[in-house]
Scaffold this active site. Sequence first.
Site, PDB file in Angstrom:
ATOM      1  N   GLY A 173      67.143  58.279 102.870  1.00 16.62           N
ATOM      2  CA  GLY A 173      65.689  58.141 102.937  1.00 16.62           C
ATOM      3  C   GLY A 173      65.055  58.836 104.118  1.00 16.62           C
ATOM      4  N   CYS A 214      57.608  56.451  70.162  1.00 14.17           N
ATOM      5  CA  CYS A 214      57.516  57.913  70.110  1.00 14.17           C
ATOM      6  C   CYS A 214      57.293  58.354  68.657  1.00 14.17           C
ATOM      7  CB  CYS A 214      58.809  58.532  70.644  1.00 14.17           C
ATOM      8  SG  CYS A 214      58.871  60.330  70.430  1.00 14.17           S
ATOM      9  N   CYS A 272      60.739  60.536  67.632  1.00  9.13           N
ATOM     10  CA  CYS A 272      62.060  59.929  67.464  1.00  9.13           C
ATOM     11  C   CYS A 272      61.983  58.426  67.272  1.00  9.13           C
ATOM     12  CB  CYS A 272      62.955  60.272  68.651  1.00  9.13           C
ATOM     13  SG  CYS A 272      62.490  59.402  70.163  1.00  9.13           S
ATOM     14  N   CYS A 274      57.897  61.009  73.438  1.00 10.55           N
ATOM     15  CA  CYS A 274      58.784  60.872  74.589  1.00 10.55           C
ATOM     16  C   CYS A 274      58.422  61.943  75.618  1.00 10.55           C
ATOM     17  CB  CYS A 274      60.239  61.102  74.187  1.00 10.55           C
ATOM     18  SG  CYS A 274      61.016  59.718  73.372  1.00 10.55           S
ATOM     19  N   CYS A 291      64.707  63.095  73.501  1.00 12.53           N
ATOM     20  CA  CYS A 291      64.044  62.931  72.207  1.00 12.53           C
ATOM     21  C   CYS A 291      64.761  63.778  71.142  1.00 12.53           C
ATOM     22  CB  CYS A 291      62.570  63.336  72.358  1.00 12.53           C
ATOM     23  SG  CYS A 291      61.508  62.839  71.001  1.00 12.53           S
TER      24      CYS A 291
END
Lengths: 251, 285, 291
Positions: free
Chosen positions: B40, B250, B253, B274, B280
């Site tokens: 970080g 979606c 899909c 998606c 997808c």
Amino acid sequence: MNPAIQMEPNMSDPSSAPSGRTRMLSIRNLSKTFKLHMLGGVELPAVSGVSFDVLQGEFVGLAGPSGAGKSTVLKCIHRTYLASSGEILYASSRQGKLDLARLPEPDVLELRRTEIGFVSQFLRVIPRVGAQDLVAEPIRIRLGLDAPAAAARAAELLDRLRIPRRLFFAYPATFSGGEQQRVNIARAVAWEPRLLLLDEPTASLDAASVETVVELFAELRRGGATLVGIFHDPELLERIADRTVRIGDPG
Amino acid sequence: MRVREWMDRDTAPKGTFAFLDDGAKKDVRRALLKAVAIPGYQVPYGSREMPLARGWGTGGIQITLSMLLPDDVVKVIDQGCDGSVNAVNIKKFYERTARVKITTDTALASVIQTRHRIPEEKMTDRQILVLQVPYPEALREVEPSEAQTRRMHAEADYGRMWLHLYEDIVRFGEIRIAYRYPCTVNGRHVMDPSPIPRWDVPKLHMADTLFLFGAGRERRIYAVPPHTRVEPLEFDDHRFRVEDFSGKACARCGATDTFLDEILMPDGTRTHFCSDSGHCDKRRA
Amino acid sequence: MDALLRVHGITRRYGSGCPQCLDNTGAAAGTNRCDACGSVWACRDVSLELRAEEALGIVGESGSGKSTLVKLLHFDDAATSGYVELARMPALEGVDDLYAEGCDWSRDVLSMDRYRQRKARDASMGIVYQHPHLGLRMGVSAGGNVAERLLSAGWRSIAAMRARASELLERTEIPLSRMDEPPRNFSGGMQQRVQIAKALSGDPAILLLDEVTTGLDLSVQARVLDMIRTLREELRLSMLVVSHDLGVINLLCQRTMVMKNGQVVESGLTDQILQDPQHGYTQLLVASQLQ
């Protein structure tokens, strides 16, 4: 060891304390000179070579001509003035004998909080605090009473000093001189100090109020308190003090 | 990704392989090592000129180039899409300069470079995800001075960041951060996870994968090593929440468990697809 | 009454310093700037001890170093030399390595890293500045301002922080209906009261007050001072009160230090300072006040 704690062998000498009581205060060769830097460093001697003792439970009056330095002596004891030389030995209840002229400031504050009170000629108090609260505050803080109990005790004192109830919540700054002085005395005696210093506490009081104040002082003494005071009225002084110490006389 | 294996990437061919010269790669790798050691923490590095403008993914590209091996399989996505112009250009660049294989299948890739998304498919400890970062400083929103934000990180002085979130809740009843949601990494540094949606933030937490973040314009690199705590800033009584797609699916899909883009159709209706095109495609296949 | 804070010879010098500095600066020289090298001795060799539940006043004109002293003690500014110790207190037990084992006093806080200084400060001190914009974030809500230190200290419940902020704002007489408004909408007196609420949020043992009533209208000044008095008693605070106004010092403080040109020229009981000032400068100050 705290340099302010000084043992003096003859403090317990029975010959100088006839009643066998402890010496509460023992002032030795106290001198106070004011140096005024704004006037080119001119020195104004206020008192010099003052020595006297006060026994426990005694009421000692300070007498002497105006300007003799009576008030200066009281203020030196209270440490409002710094003594230029000499000793102010005080028999504290917790730490034994202490020299108030040289005691570290926090210790002086502790004594003022727990043992030594001062009544001045004028009311010098916190602005914007009502009369009853003003008197209740030291009872609460120093005697540890809760707020209602302290308020009740304050009311009782103010009643005795004939402060009208309608003034209890008013600010003493708006009171007459006599009323202010009575609030001042109520505040000073309320927490039952062990040593009370009085600087003309009755100057602006009417005769009836003076009688009440005398009663209050007597009650304090019955509780074991020691008082040292200045009174403008020689007759009053004669009546309430055990004895008088003259300030400003040679020797 | 085992550290040893990753270190071995130093055996990459010398010379002109993968565009960057050895000195530049070494500089980036050194920054990467430090970044992994202090999760970080933003490590400054000397960002090089690239054959495209800064702000177009040069931070991510430099990281990827610095560690590519000839047998790597690379996937590049932009906002989840393998086919966007930027992604395609970067892929061609890698193909030409490092002769690596390119894929759109998350599972087959060894290195994935991305802008603004983390793939839906769970990544493994054999893979590395490189994220392009426009603004690496999570505290910039509350403090304009770089000197001050560095001090704040050094002293873990994050009260103002938290205050920013508190104010959002007081004023709007919720934390209004849609992307670049600040996270505490390894219980110490507050980090900008790059402009991924909130949906992707939990994927960083205790993951098997190594995440590398590169900001080319701002010259910073930072990292989240595998199995590291990544905790979004949240309150006991105002929890971090991901986007809610309940009741939506979606249109291609039929997925109901992916991050969906809302598309305005020519006829004025709204529909959802998606965001992760590779995922997808794989579901439809 | 035990001491909470001990300061030994704290000094803040701007500039390189030179061998003549000590003669050329200070109260006796009448300046804090050295003619020879141009260094400014904003605060020179100041020592003090603050006891529990005590209010210590620091009085002096502008340029006397009193505000610098407060900044040094709040670690807003770094001292050139000197050291500062904090008494062992429960609130500070969480600061790593602040106390040596078995010691009643901390190590020198001035020589610690800023992270631990901040931890120690946040756990033991609150500050109220003369200018509210120094102590408050004017664009952040009043409640948020109070919550900031709580957030730094790890509070993570909005409800608990709002309860605490309400309690403090109520104490400082800010209407709760205005809790979510930014202080820039408030009057000067209100801003000062929000600052006090913020300073108290961390439950500090020590409150530093830097000219808190300067620039306020008299009636507003009185209200703020009365509030500080009440809070001191109720919360058993120790206070360091910096003011150029002997009236403020007299009202709040039992002990007082007088500063001039970066140095302490006199210290004593407040009534003694006012009625029997020893130093020429104090006499001038007192005479100027009472006229």
